[in-house]
Design an enzyme around this catalytic site. Structure first.
Site, PDB file in Angstrom:
ATOM      1  N   PRO A   1     -25.074 -22.213 -20.004  1.00 16.44           N
ATOM      2  CA  PRO A   1     -25.284 -21.029 -20.998  1.00 16.44           C
ATOM      3  C   PRO A   1     -25.825 -21.162 -22.007  1.00 16.44           C
ATOM      4  CG  PRO A   1     -23.091 -21.118 -21.434  1.00 16.44           C
ATOM      5  CD  PRO A   1     -23.514 -22.078 -20.774  1.00 16.44           C
TER       6      PRO A   1
ATOM      7  N   GLY B   1     -28.658 -20.007 -26.055  1.00 15.82           N
ATOM      8  CA  GLY B   1     -28.210 -19.236 -26.344  1.00 15.82           C
ATOM      9  C   GLY B   1     -26.279 -19.279 -27.091  1.00 15.82           C
TER      10      GLY B   1
ATOM     11  N   GLY C   1     -24.527 -21.718 -28.290  1.00 13.90           N
ATOM     12  CA  GLY C   1     -24.999 -23.176 -29.216  1.00 13.90           C
ATOM     13  C   GLY C   1     -23.271 -24.173 -28.842  1.00 13.90           C
TER      14      GLY C   1
ATOM     15  N   GLY D   1     -25.666 -25.803 -26.648  1.00 14.25           N
ATOM     16  CA  GLY D   1     -27.212 -27.566 -27.210  1.00 14.25           C
ATOM     17  C   GLY D   1     -27.364 -26.917 -25.684  1.00 14.25           C
TER      18      GLY D   1
ATOM     19  N   SER E   1     -30.854 -26.469 -24.804  1.00 10.25           N
ATOM     20  CA  SER E   1     -31.669 -26.445 -24.818  1.00 10.25           C
ATOM     21  C   SER E   1     -32.410 -28.031 -25.155  1.00 10.25           C
ATOM     22  CB  SER E   1     -32.789 -25.539 -26.346  1.00 10.25           C
ATOM     23  OG  SER E   1     -32.199 -25.934 -27.674  1.00 10.25           O
ATOM     24  N   ALA E   2     -31.174 -28.790 -25.981  1.00  8.75           N
ATOM     25  CA  ALA E   2     -31.133 -30.195 -26.165  1.00  8.75           C
ATOM     26  C   ALA E   2     -30.565 -31.135 -25.203  1.00  8.75           C
ATOM     27  CB  ALA E   2     -30.025 -30.436 -27.714  1.00  8.75           C
ATOM     28  N   ALA E   3     -29.515 -30.907 -24.049  1.00  9.26           N
ATOM     29  CA  ALA E   3     -29.767 -30.734 -22.731  1.00  9.26           C
ATOM     30  C   ALA E   3     -31.217 -30.819 -22.037  1.00  9.26           C
ATOM     31  CB  ALA E   3     -28.634 -30.161 -22.113  1.00  9.26           C
TER      32      ALA E   3
ATOM     33  N   ASP F   1     -27.603 -32.109 -31.520  1.00 12.94           N
ATOM     34  CA  ASP F   1     -27.387 -31.398 -30.274  1.00 12.94           C
ATOM     35  C   ASP F   1     -28.299 -32.331 -29.712  1.00 12.94           C
ATOM     36  OD1 ASP F   1     -26.770 -29.730 -31.906  1.00 12.94           O
ATOM     37  OD2 ASP F   1     -28.011 -27.547 -30.149  1.00 12.94           O
TER      38      ASP F   1
HETATM   39  O1  PMV Z   1     -24.982 -22.141 -33.009  1.00 10.56           O
HETATM   40  P1  PMV Z   1     -24.871 -23.687 -32.992  1.00 10.56           P
HETATM   41  O2  PMV Z   1     -24.141 -24.959 -32.385  1.00 10.56           O
HETATM   42  O3  PMV Z   1     -26.496 -24.197 -33.235  1.00 10.56           O
HETATM   43  O4  PMV Z   1     -24.759 -24.297 -34.818  1.00 10.56           O
HETATM   44  C1  PMV Z   1     -24.635 -24.008 -35.891  1.00 10.56           C
HETATM   45  C2  PMV Z   1     -24.018 -24.945 -36.586  1.00 10.56           C
HETATM   46  C3  PMV Z   1     -24.913 -24.453 -38.221  1.00 10.56           C
HETATM   47  O5  PMV Z   1     -23.151 -24.858 -38.596  1.00 10.56           O
HETATM   48  C4  PMV Z   1     -23.485 -22.722 -38.590  1.00 10.56           C
HETATM   49  C5  PMV Z   1     -25.096 -24.441 -38.903  1.00 10.56           C
HETATM   50  C6  PMV Z   1     -26.184 -25.649 -38.481  1.00 10.56           C
HETATM   51  O6  PMV Z   1     -27.166 -26.014 -38.698  1.00 10.56           O
HETATM   52  O7  PMV Z   1     -25.260 -26.726 -39.032  1.00 10.56           O
END
Ligand code: PMV
Length: 284
Positions: free
Chosen positions: A77, A79, A81, A83, A85-87, A128
């Site tokens: 999915p 947006g 968190g 990863g 876009s990194a994948a 990521d």
């Molecule tokens: O939302 P994600 O998985 O990209 O995680 C952000 C992680 C934070 O610690 C909140 C921000 C960061 O840049 O490390």
């Protein structure tokens, strides 16, 4: 045809505290993104409908301007968190290298995917795409360059519950900053928890309660939401040994450590919550 794929990631512990110099632990997932390239005449074109509008820009940055048809298939999915876009970045780099008959080292993959991650994120931390390129589990300390320690990847099932909204990472990080240094004790406590979590990575019964404690600290930090808290409670009521939000918060996902995941998957379905059963450790 040439092809490349890479896996997603989740933050197991240390989000937000990592911004203040504490460690974070991220784990690779077996949910992947695959890029397939076929030869065609004319300009390079993406043939699958892009779920992320920045895909076209990343393709332009990664591939020759002419001669390729690009298809993207992803289980991740966007947006949340996880990863995605990194994948995608690592999968594009791998597909391109495969087309040219080159085998890239992990460092080359990292450098090339970092350039694409900048298309998506401006100033990515590098966490990521490191996990997407290496899989496994990683302890991450910010810095220039970041310090990465590969941990023995645990292999247990995690249920990922989607909150249905995406959190705004930049705004959430800024909010934590605005409440600093009043929240210093909480950030320190998260740092201590992350170190304890690293010690019990392969012992789910000890790990579970530490994850839930980590969630409580993220609530204290002001980055959780009522929906995320409800998802944590749902998980704990349906067999999870521990659960927490993962990533920046404000939306995104909750992860639940569930050796027997079916009960929670059924409950999620009953409540109309999108859930994924993933296995930590990701691609070898
Ligand atoms: O939302 P994600 O998985 O990209 O995680 C952000 C992680 C934070 O610690 C909140 C921000 C960061 O840049 O490390």
């Amino acid at each position: 045809m040439s092809e490349g794929s890479a896996g997603g990631k989740l933050i197991l512990s240390g989000e937000h505290a990592v911004v203040y110099g504490y460690p974070a632990i991220a784990i690779g997932l077996d949910l992947t993104t695959t890029v397939r390239l076929e030869e065609r005449s004319g300009p390079t074109a993406v043939l699958t409908s892009p779920r992320d509008p920045r895909l076209l820009e990343a393709v332009r940055a990664a591939l020759p301007a002419t001669g390729l048809a690009v298809r993207v298939q992803s289980d991740l999915p966007i947006g949340c968190g996880m990863g995605s876009s990194a994948a995608l970045s690592v999968a594009l780099v791998r597909a391109h290298a495969a087309r040219e008959g080159r085998r890239l080292s992990a460092d080359e993959e990292y450098e090339a995917s970092m350039a694409l991650e900048r298309v998506f994120h401006g100033t990515p931390s590098g966490l990521d795409n490191t996990v997407a390129a290496h899989g496994g589990a990683i302890r991450f300390l910010r810095g220039n360059p970041p310090s990465l320690v590969h941990l023995e990847p645990p292999r247990w099932p995690l249920v990922v519950l989607e909150s249905g909204t995406a959190g705004d990472t930049a705004a959430l990080v800024a909010g934590v900053r605005a409440r600093h240094p009043g929240n210093r004790t909480t950030l320190e406590a998260i740092g201590v928890l992350t170190r304890s979590i690293e010690q019990v990575l392969s012992e789910p019964t000890e790990l579970g309660p530490l994850l839930t404690e980590n969630h409580r600290r993220l609530v204290e930090l002001g980055v959780s939401t009522p929906v995320l808290d409800a998802l944590v409670e749902l998980a704990l009521d349906h067999g999870a040994l521990g659960a927490k939000l993962s990533g920046a918060g404000g939306g995104g996902v909750v992860i639940a450590l569930c050796p027997e995941p079916q009960q929670l998957l059924d409950a999620a379905e009953k409540h109309g919550i999108r859930a994924h059963l993933v296995h930590t450790g990701g691609r070898p």
